[in-house]
Design a protein around this motif. Structure first.
Motif, mmCIF file in Angstrom:
data_model
loop_
_atom_site.group_PDB
_atom_site.id
_atom_site.type_symbol
_atom_site.label_atom_id
_atom_site.label_comp_id
_atom_site.label_asym_id
_atom_site.label_seq_id
_atom_site.Cartn_x
_atom_site.Cartn_y
_atom_site.Cartn_z
ATOM 1 N N HIS A 115 -1.916 -1.971 -3.792
ATOM 2 C CA HIS A 115 -2.268 -0.573 -3.987
ATOM 3 C C HIS A 115 -3.765 -0.397 -4.220
ATOM 4 C CE1 HIS A 115 1.908 0.437 -3.737
ATOM 5 N NE2 HIS A 115 2.217 -0.334 -4.754
ATOM 6 N N GLN A 116 -4.531 -0.953 -3.297
ATOM 7 C CA GLN A 116 -5.989 -0.858 -3.217
ATOM 8 C C GLN A 116 -6.723 -1.747 -4.214
ATOM 9 O OE1 GLN A 116 -7.540 3.178 -2.562
ATOM 10 N NE2 GLN A 116 -5.424 3.893 -2.329
ATOM 11 N N THR A 117 -6.008 -2.570 -4.953
ATOM 12 C CA THR A 117 -6.650 -3.593 -5.782
ATOM 13 C C THR A 117 -6.639 -4.897 -5.000
ATOM 14 O OG1 THR A 117 -6.069 -2.610 -7.916
ATOM 15 C CG2 THR A 117 -6.439 -4.983 -7.873
ATOM 16 N N ALA A 121 -5.742 7.418 -9.126
ATOM 17 C CA ALA A 121 -6.748 6.486 -9.646
ATOM 18 C C ALA A 121 -6.302 5.852 -10.961
ATOM 19 C CB ALA A 121 -8.081 7.204 -9.829
ATOM 20 N N GLY A 122 -5.644 6.633 -11.806
ATOM 21 C CA GLY A 122 -5.192 6.090 -13.084
ATOM 22 C C GLY A 122 -4.158 4.997 -12.905
ATOM 23 N N THR A 123 -3.228 5.192 -11.972
ATOM 24 C CA THR A 123 -2.213 4.172 -11.705
ATOM 25 C C THR A 123 -2.857 2.930 -11.098
ATOM 26 O OG1 THR A 123 -0.518 5.871 -11.393
ATOM 27 C CG2 THR A 123 -0.052 3.681 -10.510
ATOM 28 N N ARG A 124 -3.811 3.125 -10.186
ATOM 29 C CA ARG A 124 -4.507 1.976 -9.600
ATOM 30 C C ARG A 124 -5.217 1.165 -10.676
ATOM 31 N NH1 ARG A 124 -6.195 5.787 -5.659
ATOM 32 N NH2 ARG A 124 -8.341 5.680 -6.447
ATOM 33 N N ALA A 125 -5.859 1.849 -11.601
ATOM 34 C CA ALA A 125 -6.571 1.153 -12.671
ATOM 35 C C ALA A 125 -5.596 0.400 -13.575
ATOM 36 C CB ALA A 125 -7.395 2.144 -13.491
ATOM 37 N N LYS A 126 -4.453 0.991 -13.841
ATOM 38 C CA LYS A 126 -3.442 0.314 -14.665
ATOM 39 C C LYS A 126 -2.946 -0.947 -13.981
ATOM 40 C CE LYS A 126 1.094 1.004 -16.806
ATOM 41 N NZ LYS A 126 2.208 1.965 -17.057
ATOM 42 N N ILE A 127 -2.666 -0.858 -12.671
ATOM 43 C CA ILE A 127 -2.194 -2.024 -11.926
ATOM 44 C C ILE A 127 -3.228 -3.135 -11.970
ATOM 45 C CG2 ILE A 127 -1.665 -2.863 -9.600
ATOM 46 C CD1 ILE A 127 -0.370 -0.100 -9.082
ATOM 47 N N ALA A 128 -4.491 -2.801 -11.703
ATOM 48 C CA ALA A 128 -5.545 -3.818 -11.702
ATOM 49 C C ALA A 128 -5.664 -4.469 -13.072
ATOM 50 C CB ALA A 128 -6.874 -3.192 -11.291
ATOM 51 N N GLY A 129 -5.627 -3.674 -14.128
ATOM 52 C CA GLY A 129 -5.761 -4.230 -15.478
ATOM 53 C C GLY A 129 -4.613 -5.151 -15.835
ATOM 54 N N PHE A 156 0.835 -1.205 0.000
ATOM 55 C CA PHE A 156 0.000 0.000 0.000
ATOM 56 C C PHE A 156 0.867 1.250 0.000
ATOM 57 C CE2 PHE A 156 -2.113 3.394 2.442
ATOM 58 C CZ PHE A 156 -3.249 3.582 1.653
ATOM 59 N N HIS A 157 0.462 2.212 -0.833
ATOM 60 C CA HIS A 157 1.046 3.548 -0.799
ATOM 61 C C HIS A 157 -0.116 4.538 -0.845
ATOM 62 C CE1 HIS A 157 3.382 7.106 -1.664
ATOM 63 N NE2 HIS A 157 4.501 6.437 -1.541
ATOM 64 N N PRO A 158 -0.170 5.480 0.072
ATOM 65 C CA PRO A 158 -1.353 6.351 0.159
ATOM 66 C C PRO A 158 -1.508 7.333 -0.987
ATOM 67 C CG PRO A 158 0.354 7.076 1.696
ATOM 68 C CD PRO A 158 0.816 5.765 1.137
#
Length: 340
Positions: free
Chosen positions: A110-112, A86-94, A80-82
């Protein structure tokens, strides 16, 4: 050094593998070290495993995020990094979804939340209070899958953790998680894409060896027990988890066809029979730590593993039986000590 895939310009992982080589030499695994380069080349051969190139491209696209908080001692392996947008989180999940199916976990990156097929943390909760403390120990995890339990072993204080599993997909999932954990926390945790038979006989360098969900896939379970014993130093502890049935020491189920739709299930012993097998192979202090019927809450299809799972493997009219009419999956966890 970084292992490379044939025909790829970039290494399969940017993480430095020198730590693994140094640790093998320091921790009594030098005979294995001599075999490792060839084993890695075979395990990551793109001619044999065509999907490797695509998975490697996924790894190379993962963003590098420093100063993350790492949690390895709770039910979810959490990174986790605070300040991740949102764009980076979406990229990681994808990108992580391109490595599906995810079977062991859970992980949170990272929240995924990677909600895996297995609630592997439940198994860990059943065994952790009853085994010798892992603090400072050298640990081997046979059939480690994507390495979820390897990270939990590190979180329990293990000095060195080596997971082995011949599946290249699981290796790549491990490397994805390791990418985000980073070298500072991950240098002592490694995944090698081989099976147990690839290890030198009588390596005898590990303090604890785990074999969970492997024995029933082996056509010669006694040989598997001998091989596990050979990985341990005298006095080392084996933690063995496998499917079992009810009965006395002579009771063993040998499915003629499939078991719970699995084609590669050979022997399901009773608790008493497996205890006898362990003693005959030279283990002492054999204990059954837990026996649990697998539930559809512990093993199920999810967004991260969309294929059939346990619910589809049981008789819908009688969930105490598999769809083949055999006893439903029941798993036992054993502890045993290598005597000599």
């Amino acid at each position: 050094m970084a292992f490379r895939l044939a025909s790829l310009e970039q290494p399969i992982t940017t993480l430095d593998q020198a730590a693994l080589y140094q640790q093998m030499a320091s921790y009594g695994a030098a005979p294995w070290l001599a075999l490792l380069p060839q084993q890695m080349a075979q395990g990551l051969d793109t001619q044999r495993h065509a999907d490797l190139k695509g998975w490697a491209r996924v790894l190379h696209k993962l963003p590098t995020i420093t100063d993350a908080q790492i949690q390895l001692d709770q039910e979810t392996v959490r990174i986790f990094h605070p300040d991740i947008d949102a764009g980076t989180r979406a990229k990681i999940a994808g990108l992580l979804k391109q490595l599906m199916p995810w079977r062991k976990g859970p992980f949170e990156v990272h929240q995924t939340l990677i909600d895996t097929e297995w609630r592997s943390d439940w198994k860990w909760q059943r065994l952790a209070p009853h085994i010798q403390p892992l603090q400072g120990r050298k640990v081997l995890d046979v059939g480690c899958g994507n390495g979820y339990h390897c990270w939990r072993m590190a979180g329990a204080g293990a000095q060195w953790v080596v997971g082995i599993d011949p599946s290249p997909r699981f290796y790549m999932q491990f490397q994805a998680i390791r990418h985000f954990i980073g070298d500072a926390d991950a240098y002592r945790v490694h995944h090698i894409p081989v099976g147990l038979e690839a290890l030198p006989p009588e390596l005898a360098c590990f303090d604890t060896c785990f074999s969970m969900g492997v024995l029933y896939h082996r056509p010669s379970p006694i040989d598997h027990l001998w091989q596990l014993k050979g990985t341990l130093r005298p006095g080392g502890e084996l933690i063995l988890e496998t499917l079992v049935i009810d009965g006395d020491e002579n009771q063993v189920l040998v499915p003629e066809g499939r078991y719970a739709k699995m084609p590669n299930v050979w022997f399901l012993p009773s608790v008493a029979a497996l205890s006898l097998w362990l003693r005959k192979c030279g283990f002492t202090q054999v204990r059954c730590l837990d026996v649990s019927t697998t539930s559809v809450q512990e093993q199920r299809a999810t967004e991260w593993m969309t294929y059939q799972s346990l619910q589809d493997f049981l008789d819908p009219a009688d969930t105490s039986r598999t769809c083949e009419g055999l006893p439903a999956p029941k798993r036992a966890i054993f502890s045993a000590i290598r005597a000599s």
